[in-house]
Write a protein that holds these residues in place. Structure first.
Motif, PDB file in Angstrom:
ATOM      1  N   SER A  36       7.631   2.314  11.381  1.00  0.00           N
ATOM      2  CA  SER A  36       7.256   1.116  12.139  1.00  0.00           C
ATOM      3  C   SER A  36       6.392   1.404  13.357  1.00  0.00           C
ATOM      4  O   SER A  36       5.636   0.547  13.800  1.00  0.00           O
ATOM      5  CB  SER A  36       8.519   0.364  12.576  1.00  0.00           C
ATOM      6  N   PRO A  41       5.071  -3.743  13.335  1.00  0.00           N
ATOM      7  CA  PRO A  41       5.649  -5.073  13.101  1.00  0.00           C
ATOM      8  C   PRO A  41       5.567  -5.933  14.351  1.00  0.00           C
ATOM      9  O   PRO A  41       5.850  -5.473  15.454  1.00  0.00           O
ATOM     10  CB  PRO A  41       7.106  -4.761  12.720  1.00  0.00           C
ATOM     11  N   ASN A  46       1.446 -10.080   9.697  1.00  0.00           N
ATOM     12  CA  ASN A  46       1.518  -9.056   8.663  1.00  0.00           C
ATOM     13  C   ASN A  46       0.250  -9.072   7.802  1.00  0.00           C
ATOM     14  O   ASN A  46      -0.335 -10.131   7.563  1.00  0.00           O
ATOM     15  CB  ASN A  46       2.726  -9.293   7.756  1.00  0.00           C
ATOM     16  N   THR A  47      -0.146  -7.901   7.340  1.00  0.00           N
ATOM     17  CA  THR A  47      -1.311  -7.798   6.473  1.00  0.00           C
ATOM     18  C   THR A  47      -1.040  -8.531   5.164  1.00  0.00           C
ATOM     19  O   THR A  47      -0.027  -8.251   4.502  1.00  0.00           O
ATOM     20  CB  THR A  47      -1.631  -6.324   6.182  1.00  0.00           C
ATOM     21  N   THR A  50       0.944  -7.416   1.420  1.00  0.00           N
ATOM     22  CA  THR A  50       1.750  -6.210   1.591  1.00  0.00           C
ATOM     23  C   THR A  50       3.231  -6.586   1.631  1.00  0.00           C
ATOM     24  O   THR A  50       3.572  -7.733   1.919  1.00  0.00           O
ATOM     25  CB  THR A  50       1.376  -5.462   2.876  1.00  0.00           C
ATOM     26  N   PRO A  52       6.536  -7.708   2.807  1.00  0.00           N
ATOM     27  CA  PRO A  52       6.877  -8.307   4.096  1.00  0.00           C
ATOM     28  C   PRO A  52       7.754  -7.412   4.971  1.00  0.00           C
ATOM     29  O   PRO A  52       7.570  -7.344   6.192  1.00  0.00           O
ATOM     30  CB  PRO A  52       7.614  -9.595   3.701  1.00  0.00           C
ATOM     31  N   CYS A  54       7.788  -4.333   5.302  1.00  0.00           N
ATOM     32  CA  CYS A  54       7.088  -3.192   5.897  1.00  0.00           C
ATOM     33  C   CYS A  54       6.479  -3.547   7.250  1.00  0.00           C
ATOM     34  O   CYS A  54       6.249  -2.659   8.074  1.00  0.00           O
ATOM     35  CB  CYS A  54       6.010  -2.668   4.952  1.00  0.00           C
ATOM     36  N   GLY A  55       6.208  -4.829   7.481  1.00  0.00           N
ATOM     37  CA  GLY A  55       5.706  -5.247   8.786  1.00  0.00           C
ATOM     38  C   GLY A  55       4.409  -4.575   9.195  1.00  0.00           C
ATOM     39  O   GLY A  55       4.266  -4.141  10.342  1.00  0.00           O
ATOM     40  N   ARG A  56       3.456  -4.509   8.294  1.00  0.00           N
ATOM     41  CA  ARG A  56       2.167  -3.887   8.624  1.00  0.00           C
ATOM     42  C   ARG A  56       1.310  -4.863   9.410  1.00  0.00           C
ATOM     43  O   ARG A  56       0.580  -5.684   8.852  1.00  0.00           O
ATOM     44  CB  ARG A  56       1.441  -3.454   7.347  1.00  0.00           C
ATOM     45  N   GLY A  57       1.391  -4.795  10.723  1.00  0.00           N
ATOM     46  CA  GLY A  57       0.648  -5.710  11.574  1.00  0.00           C
ATOM     47  C   GLY A  57      -0.850  -5.485  11.483  1.00  0.00           C
ATOM     48  O   GLY A  57      -1.321  -4.345  11.385  1.00  0.00           O
ATOM     49  N   CYS A  78       5.255   1.718   6.588  1.00  0.00           N
ATOM     50  CA  CYS A  78       6.336   0.774   6.302  1.00  0.00           C
ATOM     51  C   CYS A  78       7.458   0.936   7.315  1.00  0.00           C
ATOM     52  O   CYS A  78       7.963   2.050   7.530  1.00  0.00           O
ATOM     53  CB  CYS A  78       6.887   0.994   4.893  1.00  0.00           C
TER      54      CYS A  78
END
Length: 274
Positions: A36, A41, A46-47, A50, A52, A54-57, A78
């Motif tokens: 993270s 996140p 989020n991207t 992807t 959810p 994983c919180g890929r901002g 992730c």
């Protein structure tokens, strides 16, 4: 908010193979792996497309770095990931290492903290101070020497796996941002002096094993832990959140937007100079 990252500050990052490394070129394939602290996140939405959880901002440091250098980003980060999840699958999330291919020219890795319960223990320490603990609170976890050694060993295996897939890629460990105040517990991180001391020791050891793994495998290490030391919670310009986080500015005990901006800018300079 402005960030002044001069040569003296950038020098805190080290590169064992500086003389042999080429700066990434526009259009190069860049794979970001990690937990993270890299996924970001809460730092932007989020991207799309992807997992959810994983919180890929969209405003995490991999995205900002890719934009700065014009790179083709594959974000495999992730939230909650351990070194095991870089090397192998995690339920519906495939192994992060599978994102690396022969065309990859740059790989950044921020991993290892979840293996030894780093952030989880900070939350546990805060829970210990609550008059009425939240039922979701977890207990402080004592980490064994075997767990520390396993963490380091798998970091080395990650580099080896990257080399097998992408022999010409630059591999850069980006170690964890400083999330603990240096001079003692503060309002943003309400834990005892003893727990703060234990958590600071864990942070230092995590940075040490990251650097040692990088050196052993002839990878690079960007020491964001050093760069961010004066920007911990309760500082004048914090790059990370304490036990609470403003809406849209990351999550507790993680880098905020300012932290991701600072990481990307300094890392871009590091890659260009070394």
């Amino acid at each position: 908010m402005r960030f002044v990252l001069g040569a003296a500050v950038i020098a805190l990052a080290s590169a064992p193979l500086a003389a042999k490394n080429a700066a990434p070129a526009a259009g190069d394939r860049y794979v970001a792996m990690g937990s993270s602290f890299a996924a970001g996140p809460g730092v932007g939405p989020n991207t799309p497309g992807t997992p959810p959880r994983c919180g890929r901002g969209t405003l995490n440091y991999p995205n900002l770095l890719a934009k700065e250098l014009g790179l083709d980003l594959v974000d495999a980060t992730c939230s909650g990931a351990t070194t095991h999840h870089v090397l192998g699958p995690w339920n519906e999330v495939p192994p992060q290492i599978e994102s690396v291919d022969a065309n990859t020219k740059l790989v950044t890795v921020t991993i290892g903290g979840n293996d030894i319960g780093f952030v989880g223990n900070i939350f546990a320490a805060a829970c210990e101070q609550m008059a009425t603990p939240d039922p979701r609170c977890q207990k402080w976890r004592e980490v064994s020497e075997a767990e520390w050694q396993g963490d380091e060993d798998r970091m080395r295996r990650i580099v080896s796996a990257i080399r097998e897939r992408a022999p010409k890629a630059r591999v850069v460990f980006v170690d964890y941002i400083t999330v603990l105040p240096a001079k003692g517990a503060c309002a943003a991180v309400p834990i005892t002096k003893e727990r703060l001391k234990q958590s600071q020791a864990a942070a230092k050891r995590l940075a040490k094993i990251t650097a040692r793994a990088a050196k052993a495998e002839k990878a690079e290490v960007f020491r964001f832990s050093d760069l961010s030391r004066s920007h911990a919670p309760c500082s004048t310009e914090p790059w990370s959140n304490g036990m609470t986080a403003p809406q849209g500015d990351g999550i507790p005990i993680h880098p905020n937007r300012a932290g991701h901006v600072a990481a990307a800018k300094a890392l871009a300079g590091f890659l260009r100079r070394n």
